[in-house]
Design a protein around this motif. Sequence first.
Motif: not given
Length: 74
Positions: A5-14, A16-26, A35-42
């Motif tokens: 998953x990728x979630x683009x949040x307007x407020x706060x401007x962030x 969020x990308x799952x930690x299993x997302x491809x590195x080149x995409x991040x 402003x990219x942060x990663x999160x664990x699927x669990x």
Amino acid sequence: VEEPRVHDQLFPLETSVESTYKTWGIESLKERGHNVTTFDINMGVAEVQAVAIDLMGGVTAASDSRKNGIAAAY
């Protein structure tokens, strides 16, 4: 439904990308100024269920098996 998953949040401007997302995409998102942060699927977020109805009225359902989901219908 099964993809990271990728979630683009307007407020706060962030973005969020799952930690299993491809590195080149991040890296590509960062290069574009996100402003990219990663999160664990669990963490228990970003579960997805989907239902599609085709032109003939047929129903197809899917649920994220990575979260032990199953598609069920009536």
